[in-house]
Scaffold this motif. Structure first.
Motif, short mmCIF file in Angstrom:
data_model
loop_
_atom_site.label_atom_id
_atom_site.label_comp_id
_atom_site.label_asym_id
_atom_site.label_seq_id
_atom_site.Cartn_x
_atom_site.Cartn_y
_atom_site.Cartn_z
N VAL A 33 0.83 -1.20 0.00
CA VAL A 33 0.00 0.00 0.00
C VAL A 33 0.87 1.25 0.00
O VAL A 33 0.61 2.23 -0.73
CB VAL A 33 -0.94 0.01 1.21
CG1 VAL A 33 -1.59 1.39 1.41
CG2 VAL A 33 -2.03 -1.05 1.06
N PHE A 34 1.96 1.22 0.79
CA PHE A 34 2.79 2.40 0.90
C PHE A 34 3.76 2.58 -0.26
O PHE A 34 4.54 3.53 -0.28
CB PHE A 34 3.55 2.38 2.23
CG PHE A 34 2.63 2.55 3.42
CD1 PHE A 34 1.51 3.36 3.32
CD2 PHE A 34 2.88 1.90 4.61
CE1 PHE A 34 0.65 3.50 4.40
CE2 PHE A 34 2.03 2.04 5.69
CZ PHE A 34 0.90 2.85 5.58
N GLU A 35 3.70 1.66 -1.22
CA GLU A 35 4.40 1.92 -2.48
C GLU A 35 3.56 2.82 -3.37
O GLU A 35 4.09 3.49 -4.26
CB GLU A 35 4.70 0.60 -3.19
CG GLU A 35 5.78 -0.23 -2.50
CD GLU A 35 6.12 -1.48 -3.28
OE1 GLU A 35 5.53 -1.68 -4.37
OE2 GLU A 35 6.97 -2.25 -2.81
N ALA A 36 2.24 2.83 -3.14
CA ALA A 36 1.34 3.65 -3.94
C ALA A 36 0.87 4.89 -3.19
O ALA A 36 0.56 5.93 -3.82
CB ALA A 36 0.12 2.83 -4.37
N LEU A 37 0.78 4.82 -1.86
CA LEU A 37 0.31 5.93 -1.04
C LEU A 37 1.39 6.36 -0.06
O LEU A 37 2.26 5.57 0.30
CB LEU A 37 -0.95 5.50 -0.25
CG LEU A 37 -2.17 5.08 -1.07
CD1 LEU A 37 -3.27 4.58 -0.13
CD2 LEU A 37 -2.68 6.23 -1.92
N PRO A 38 1.33 7.60 0.42
CA PRO A 38 2.30 8.05 1.43
C PRO A 38 2.05 7.36 2.76
O PRO A 38 0.92 6.90 3.04
CB PRO A 38 2.04 9.55 1.52
CG PRO A 38 0.63 9.72 1.08
CD PRO A 38 0.42 8.69 0.00
N VAL A 39 3.08 7.26 3.59
CA VAL A 39 2.96 6.58 4.87
C VAL A 39 1.99 7.29 5.80
O VAL A 39 1.51 6.72 6.78
CB VAL A 39 4.36 6.41 5.52
CG1 VAL A 39 4.85 7.75 6.07
CG2 VAL A 39 4.33 5.36 6.62
N THR A 40 1.69 8.58 5.50
CA THR A 40 0.71 9.31 6.31
C THR A 40 -0.70 8.75 6.18
O THR A 40 -1.61 9.16 6.91
CB THR A 40 0.71 10.81 5.92
OG1 THR A 40 0.60 10.92 4.49
CG2 THR A 40 2.00 11.49 6.37
N ALA A 41 -0.88 7.80 5.25
CA ALA A 41 -2.19 7.12 5.14
C ALA A 41 -2.34 6.01 6.18
O ALA A 41 -3.40 5.37 6.25
CB ALA A 41 -2.37 6.54 3.74
N LEU A 42 -1.32 5.76 6.97
CA LEU A 42 -1.34 4.66 7.94
C LEU A 42 -2.56 4.68 8.86
O LEU A 42 -3.18 3.62 9.08
CB LEU A 42 -0.05 4.67 8.77
CG LEU A 42 0.05 3.58 9.84
CD1 LEU A 42 0.11 2.19 9.22
CD2 LEU A 42 1.28 3.80 10.74
N PRO A 43 -2.96 5.83 9.45
CA PRO A 43 -4.12 5.79 10.35
C PRO A 43 -5.38 5.26 9.70
O PRO A 43 -6.20 4.60 10.36
CB PRO A 43 -4.28 7.26 10.76
CG PRO A 43 -2.92 7.84 10.62
CD PRO A 43 -2.34 7.16 9.43
N TRP A 44 -5.57 5.52 8.41
CA TRP A 44 -6.78 5.05 7.74
C TRP A 44 -6.71 3.54 7.50
O TRP A 44 -7.73 2.84 7.60
CB TRP A 44 -6.99 5.80 6.43
CG TRP A 44 -6.98 7.28 6.63
CD1 TRP A 44 -6.09 8.19 6.14
CD2 TRP A 44 -7.91 8.03 7.44
NE1 TRP A 44 -6.40 9.46 6.58
CE2 TRP A 44 -7.52 9.39 7.37
CE3 TRP A 44 -9.03 7.69 8.20
CZ2 TRP A 44 -8.20 10.41 8.05
CZ3 TRP A 44 -9.71 8.70 8.89
CH2 TRP A 44 -9.31 10.02 8.80
N VAL A 45 -5.52 3.04 7.21
CA VAL A 45 -5.35 1.59 7.05
C VAL A 45 -5.63 0.88 8.37
O VAL A 45 -6.40 -0.10 8.43
CB VAL A 45 -3.93 1.26 6.55
CG1 VAL A 45 -3.70 -0.25 6.53
CG2 VAL A 45 -3.69 1.86 5.18
N VAL A 46 -5.01 1.37 9.45
CA VAL A 46 -5.18 0.76 10.76
C VAL A 46 -6.63 0.89 11.23
O VAL A 46 -7.20 -0.05 11.80
CB VAL A 46 -4.21 1.38 11.78
CG1 VAL A 46 -4.49 0.85 13.19
CG2 VAL A 46 -2.77 1.07 11.39
N SER A 47 -7.24 2.05 10.99
CA SER A 47 -8.63 2.25 11.42
C SER A 47 -9.58 1.30 10.71
O SER A 47 -10.54 0.79 11.32
CB SER A 47 -9.05 3.70 11.15
OG SER A 47 -8.31 4.60 11.95
#
Length: 392
Positions: free
Chosen positions: A151-165
């Protein structure tokens, strides 16, 4: 599995609970750094997460057992984790972020002992089937680690909270949909403190604390250790994944092991292999083929160890003490043991180097083995608990 067992619902909880950890743990420091937080602040938040693992399981266990292990405490813990984490992208100040992570960690750490007790209650007189439910947690962890990296190859790591949520929402749905099985009607053998004071119980809890403390160098420095020995990032990831895959194997065959061997013997074997594992890691981690064998011992040093430990705790802490027993096990082993092991590993790594640090881990595991060899059997005989001794 028997038709009455909600196997898929139980399994889905374990899958998503450990998927949360698989997505969060490897990438959380990267996320905080991407948002401009410094190393000290990252360390402080990690300390909050570890500290919650010490206090939350016991506190939620007390709350759940006071309410006879009903739905409310379990759902409330899951909801705290989800809604606290949803606020993370909105918070700008470190203090607010730290508070949100504290609430999240208290909720997530409070879920697992309650659900463990619920799972074992569903399994009833066949706790050996626990492994076939719990293995989905390992599958979830591996899947999340792998897919989150993609996922973080396509999106920035700042998207982590949405993945975890999203994973937390799935975990909460699993909690909501899984029926709660009440504790058995067996009267608890006295108060919580009176059970803890029983020699076999005290020996088990101390041994669990020591085993998890011995994992400190592994959890904190194993990646750094392999990197210093010249392993590539891909190879390091492979050895980590191999260990988790190995525990899935033992969860699959735990029922056969439980039916053939006493739980006490299985526990001793797992701790004994833990001693061997850390000693071999100290000496032979630079041998790729041998390191592969060393990592495969994770099936016993964690997989078998954990399956046996939760079964023993479930049998010692009966009736209305079941959730508090699982909470105490989680707090003392993964919480206090994990914190002590991490701190001690950091000190040893800096002052005596990698090899001696892993030998120190082997020594700590040896102390746990000595506890199981001497104290558990003798104290069971002294306590005269013939019916339990026969089972374990």
């Amino acid at each position: 599995m028997t038709p009455a067992l909600p196997y898929r619902r139980l399994a889905s909880f374990y899958f998503f609970h450990y998927a949360v950890l698989g997505a969060l743990v490897p990438y959380w420091s990267l996320y905080m750094a991407a948002r401009g937080f410094g190393a000290m602040q990252i360390g402080q938040v990690m300390a909050i997460i570890l500290g919650a693992r010490v206090v939350a399981p016991t506190l939620w266990g007390w709350f759940a057992d006071r309410g006879s292990g009903g739905r409310l405490p379990l759902r409330l813990a899951g909801a705290c984790a989800l809604f606290a984490f949803l606020t993370i992208p909105l918070l700008r100040e470190f203090a607010a972020l730290a508070v949100a992570m504290a609430i999240f960690s208290l909720g997530l750490s409070g879920v697992i002992p309650q659900f463990e007790a619920n799972t074992l209650n569903h399994l009833g007189k066949a706790p050996e089937r626990y492994g076939r439910v719990r293995l989905w947690g390992s599958v979830g962890f591996i899947a999340a680690v792998s897919l989150t990296g993609l996922v973080f190859e396509a999106l920035p790591v700042t998207a982590l909270p949405w993945v975890v949520s999203a994973l937390l929402a799935c975990m909460l749905a699993g909690i909501w949909l899984t029926p709660v099985c009440r504790a058995d009607s067996v009267t608890a053998p006295g108060s919580l403190l009176s059970v803890i004071r029983q020699p076999p119980v005290a020996a088990l809890l101390i041994a669990c604390f020591l085993v998890q403390a011995s994992f400190g160098p592994y959890y904190v420095f194993f990646t750094i250790y392999l990197d210093s020995l010249g392993y590539s990032s891909a190879a390091i990831g492979f050895y980590w994944a191999l260990a988790v895959a190995a525990e899935i194997v033992v969860f699959l065959y735990a029922a056969q092991l439980f039916s053939r061997f006493a739980l006490r013997r299985l526990f001793q074997v797992s701790v004994g292999l833990c001693v061997l594992r850390w000693a071999l890691t100290a000496e032979f981690a630079d041998w790729p083929a041998l390191l592969l064998v060393i990592q495969l011992t994770h099936m016993a040093t964690f997989g078998l160890y954990h399956a046996v430990a939760v079964s023993l705790i479930h049998r010692f802490f009966r009736g209305h003490l079941q959730v508090r027993g699982q909470g105490l096990y989680s707090s003392l082993s993964f919480g206090a043991g994990g914190v002590a092991g991490s701190v001690l590993a950091g000190f040893a790594w800096q002052h005596v180097g990698p090899a001696l640090t892993y030998y120190l881990a082997a020594t700590i595991a040896a102390a746990a083995l000595l506890m199981t060899l001497i104290s558990m059997r003798a104290s069971m005989q002294h306590a005269g608990r013939a019916e339990i001794d026969k089972e374990i």
